[in-house]
Design an enzyme around this catalytic site. Structure first.
Site, PDB file in Angstrom:
ATOM      1  N   GLU A  53      15.699   8.432  -4.506  1.00  0.00           N
ATOM      2  CA  GLU A  53      16.802   8.210  -3.554  1.00  0.00           C
ATOM      3  C   GLU A  53      17.485   6.870  -3.794  1.00  0.00           C
ATOM      4  OE1 GLU A  53      13.872   9.186  -0.411  1.00  0.00           O
ATOM      5  OE2 GLU A  53      15.539  10.270   0.486  1.00  0.00           O
ATOM      6  N   GLY A  79      11.478   8.052  -2.356  1.00  0.00           N
ATOM      7  CA  GLY A  79      12.411   6.954  -2.109  1.00  0.00           C
ATOM      8  C   GLY A  79      12.908   6.314  -3.401  1.00  0.00           C
ATOM      9  N   GLU A  97       8.039  14.536  -1.313  1.00  0.00           N
ATOM     10  CA  GLU A  97       7.626  14.256   0.078  1.00  0.00           C
ATOM     11  C   GLU A  97       6.956  15.452   0.728  1.00  0.00           C
ATOM     12  OE1 GLU A  97      10.635  13.491  -1.223  1.00  0.00           O
ATOM     13  OE2 GLU A  97      11.270  11.495  -0.552  1.00  0.00           O
ATOM     14  N   ALA A 154       8.410   5.637  -1.420  1.00  0.00           N
ATOM     15  CA  ALA A 154       8.052   4.714  -0.339  1.00  0.00           C
ATOM     16  C   ALA A 154       6.554   4.456  -0.414  1.00  0.00           C
ATOM     17  CB  ALA A 154       8.427   5.338   0.994  1.00  0.00           C
TER      18      ALA A 154
HETATM   19  N1  CO8 Z   1       2.835   4.415  -2.436  1.00  0.00           N
HETATM   20  C1  CO8 Z   1       1.791   3.560  -2.530  1.00  0.00           C
HETATM   21  N2  CO8 Z   1       1.068   3.414  -3.661  1.00  0.00           N
HETATM   22  C2  CO8 Z   1       1.410   4.154  -4.708  1.00  0.00           C
HETATM   23  C3  CO8 Z   1       2.482   5.068  -4.694  1.00  0.00           C
HETATM   24  C4  CO8 Z   1       3.207   5.173  -3.473  1.00  0.00           C
HETATM   25  N3  CO8 Z   1       4.282   5.976  -3.344  1.00  0.00           N
HETATM   26  N4  CO8 Z   1       2.576   5.671  -5.891  1.00  0.00           N
HETATM   27  C5  CO8 Z   1       1.592   5.149  -6.655  1.00  0.00           C
HETATM   28  N5  CO8 Z   1       0.893   4.245  -5.947  1.00  0.00           N
HETATM   29  C6  CO8 Z   1      -0.252   3.452  -6.389  1.00  0.00           C
HETATM   30  C7  CO8 Z   1      -1.511   4.318  -6.467  1.00  0.00           C
HETATM   31  O1  CO8 Z   1      -2.121   4.426  -5.197  1.00  0.00           O
HETATM   32  C8  CO8 Z   1      -2.334   3.521  -7.446  1.00  0.00           C
HETATM   33  O2  CO8 Z   1      -2.907   2.413  -6.772  1.00  0.00           O
HETATM   34  P1  CO8 Z   1      -4.491   2.067  -6.969  1.00  0.00           P
HETATM   35  O3  CO8 Z   1      -4.596   1.718  -8.427  1.00  0.00           O
HETATM   36  O4  CO8 Z   1      -4.691   0.903  -6.053  1.00  0.00           O
HETATM   37  O5  CO8 Z   1      -5.214   3.288  -6.608  1.00  0.00           O
HETATM   38  C9  CO8 Z   1      -1.297   2.964  -8.423  1.00  0.00           C
HETATM   39  O6  CO8 Z   1      -0.059   3.027  -7.729  1.00  0.00           O
HETATM   40  C10 CO8 Z   1      -1.177   3.797  -9.684  1.00  0.00           C
HETATM   41  O7  CO8 Z   1      -0.934   5.137  -9.310  1.00  0.00           O
HETATM   42  P2  CO8 Z   1      -1.783   6.363  -9.880  1.00  0.00           P
HETATM   43  O8  CO8 Z   1      -3.180   5.946 -10.206  1.00  0.00           O
HETATM   44  O9  CO8 Z   1      -1.629   7.500  -8.932  1.00  0.00           O
HETATM   45  O10 CO8 Z   1      -0.983   6.634 -11.244  1.00  0.00           O
HETATM   46  P3  CO8 Z   1      -0.879   8.012 -12.011  1.00  0.00           P
HETATM   47  O11 CO8 Z   1      -0.238   7.670 -13.327  1.00  0.00           O
HETATM   48  O12 CO8 Z   1      -2.158   8.748 -12.030  1.00  0.00           O
HETATM   49  O13 CO8 Z   1       0.167   8.904 -11.155  1.00  0.00           O
HETATM   50  C11 CO8 Z   1       2.173   9.282  -9.860  1.00  0.00           C
HETATM   51  C12 CO8 Z   1       1.502   8.492 -11.004  1.00  0.00           C
HETATM   52  C13 CO8 Z   1       2.325  10.749 -10.262  1.00  0.00           C
HETATM   53  C14 CO8 Z   1       3.543   8.678  -9.669  1.00  0.00           C
HETATM   54  C15 CO8 Z   1       1.323   9.174  -8.585  1.00  0.00           C
HETATM   55  O14 CO8 Z   1       1.027   7.796  -8.351  1.00  0.00           O
HETATM   56  C16 CO8 Z   1       1.997   9.712  -7.355  1.00  0.00           C
HETATM   57  O15 CO8 Z   1       2.055  10.918  -7.170  1.00  0.00           O
HETATM   58  N6  CO8 Z   1       2.501   8.822  -6.471  1.00  0.00           N
HETATM   59  C17 CO8 Z   1       3.107   9.184  -5.218  1.00  0.00           C
HETATM   60  C18 CO8 Z   1       4.467   9.802  -5.417  1.00  0.00           C
HETATM   61  C19 CO8 Z   1       5.056  10.218  -4.077  1.00  0.00           C
HETATM   62  O16 CO8 Z   1       4.523  11.056  -3.381  1.00  0.00           O
HETATM   63  N7  CO8 Z   1       6.196   9.625  -3.703  1.00  0.00           N
HETATM   64  C20 CO8 Z   1       6.871   9.931  -2.478  1.00  0.00           C
HETATM   65  C21 CO8 Z   1       6.452   8.964  -1.426  1.00  0.00           C
HETATM   66  S1  CO8 Z   1       7.084   9.378   0.163  1.00  0.00           S
HETATM   67  C22 CO8 Z   1       8.680   8.821   0.101  1.00  0.00           C
HETATM   68  O17 CO8 Z   1       9.139   8.248  -0.837  1.00  0.00           O
HETATM   69  C23 CO8 Z   1       9.459   9.075   1.351  1.00  0.00           C
HETATM   70  C24 CO8 Z   1      10.854   8.531   1.242  1.00  0.00           C
HETATM   71  C25 CO8 Z   1      11.393   8.333   2.574  1.00  0.00           C
HETATM   72  C26 CO8 Z   1      12.164   7.061   2.744  1.00  0.00           C
HETATM   73  C27 CO8 Z   1      12.076   6.148   1.557  1.00  0.00           C
HETATM   74  C28 CO8 Z   1      12.532   4.781   1.849  1.00  0.00           C
HETATM   75  C29 CO8 Z   1      12.313   3.829   0.738  1.00  0.00           C
END
Ligand code: CO8
Length: 258
Positions: free
Chosen positions: A112, A109, A132, A65
């Site tokens: 999921e 998400g 999460e 998400a």
């Molecule tokens: N939300 C918003 N932006 C994101 C997300 C995210 N989940 N994941 C990545 N991005 C963005 C980063 O902020 C970054 O943006 P910017 O260049 O503007 O800073 C861009 O994508 C590239 O990401 P990274 O620079 O972090 O890329 P890396 O290769 O270094 O890392 C990762 C990749 C490991 C995937 C890392 O981006 C990460 O850990 N992302 C978050 C993963 C996460 O925590 N996901 C769970 C989110 S919570 C959730 O899903 C709750 C579900 C509940 C309901 C869901 C309904 C749909």
């Protein structure tokens, strides 16, 4: 129809839906989920679609998400809007088979969403996770329930409690994905599987979806009865006569969804 966050192509009775927010690793914001709901409902209603493939990019199916969009919301905001409730319904209501073709990250998400599809084909680059816990929350669209049913309690607890990622090989070993292929072959493999499904009787594919999904909802005895009644019911169709005659006559069946 043109979408802001998706690319949809329909060819040979397969709708290919690509999540398309490359700058955010296909993070699922409200716009994307609304559009995905619309695209799935449209594909379900379209006679030119018999199977759906949902995919992302090489780097990410979806990284979860959208954290930026969620971070400032209050309990009242998410509770009253039923965040991720209504716009994920079309996925559950869709009667046509949906294959998730996953390369790169399928997190939170994203994992999921893949699990809401009927089955997952993974590239060898795929990484699944429910991180999460690192954000101080839990999964919100089925992760604790579906992952546990797919991979069992021990692995599900491990994934949800530590937030670690599972690679494609482990995902296949654990029953989360149906097959793993080299990344370059992911889409060809998923499209070939989808095309194979388009050749079947739509009545039988709908029955398969209903029966397999029912196995998660009911007791074994009730599920077996449900399956047997569907099996019996399909004898009322022309497609059953055609399928069995074609086998006996050593030819390909011509199903007409009747
Ligand atoms: N939300 C918003 N932006 C994101 C997300 C995210 N989940 N994941 C990545 N991005 C963005 C980063 O902020 C970054 O943006 P910017 O260049 O503007 O800073 C861009 O994508 C590239 O990401 P990274 O620079 O972090 O890329 P890396 O290769 O270094 O890392 C990762 C990749 C490991 C995937 C890392 O981006 C990460 O850990 N992302 C978050 C993963 C996460 O925590 N996901 C769970 C989110 S919570 C959730 O899903 C709750 C579900 C509940 C309901 C869901 C309904 C749909």
């Amino acid at each position: 129809m043109a979408y802001e966050t998706l690319i949809v192509e329909i060819e040979d009775y397969v709708a290919l839906i690509r999540l398309n927010r490359p700058d955010a690793l296909n993070a699922l914001n409200a716009k994307l989920l609304d559009e995905l709901g619309d695209a799935l409902a449209a594909a379900d209603a379209n006679d030119k679609v018999r199977c759906i493939v949902l995919t992302g990019s090489e780097k990410a199916f979806a990284a979860g998400a959208d954290i930026k969009e969620m971070s400032e919301k209050s309990f009242v905001d998410v509770f009253t809007s039923d965040l991720f409730g209504a716009n994920t319904e079309p996925m559950l209501r869709c009667r046509k088979p949906i294959i998730a073709a996953v390369a790169g990250y399928a997190l939170g998400g994203g994992c999921e969403l893949a699990m809401m599809c009927d089955f997952i084909i993974a590239a060898d680059t795929a990484k699944f996770g429910q991180p999460e816990i690192n954000l101080g929350v839990v999964a919100g669209i089925g992760g604790t329930q579906r992952l546990t049913r797919f991979v069992g309690k021990a692995k599900s607890m491990d994934m949800h409690l530590t937030g670690r990622f599972m690679d494609a090989a482990e995902a296949e070993r654990s029953g989360l994905v149906s097959r793993v292929v080299p990344a370059a072959k992911l889409l060809p493999e998923a499209m070939a599987a989808a095309r194979k499904i388009t050749e079947k009787s739509a009545l039988a594919t709908m029955a398969v979806k209903e029966a397999v999904n029912r196995s998660y909802e009911t007791t074994l005895r009730e599920g077996l009865l449900f399956e047997r009644r569907l099996f019996h019911a399909l004898f009322a169709t022309e497609d059953q006569k055609e399928g069995m005659s074609a086998f006996l006559e050593k030819r390909q069946p011509q199903f007409r969804d009747r």
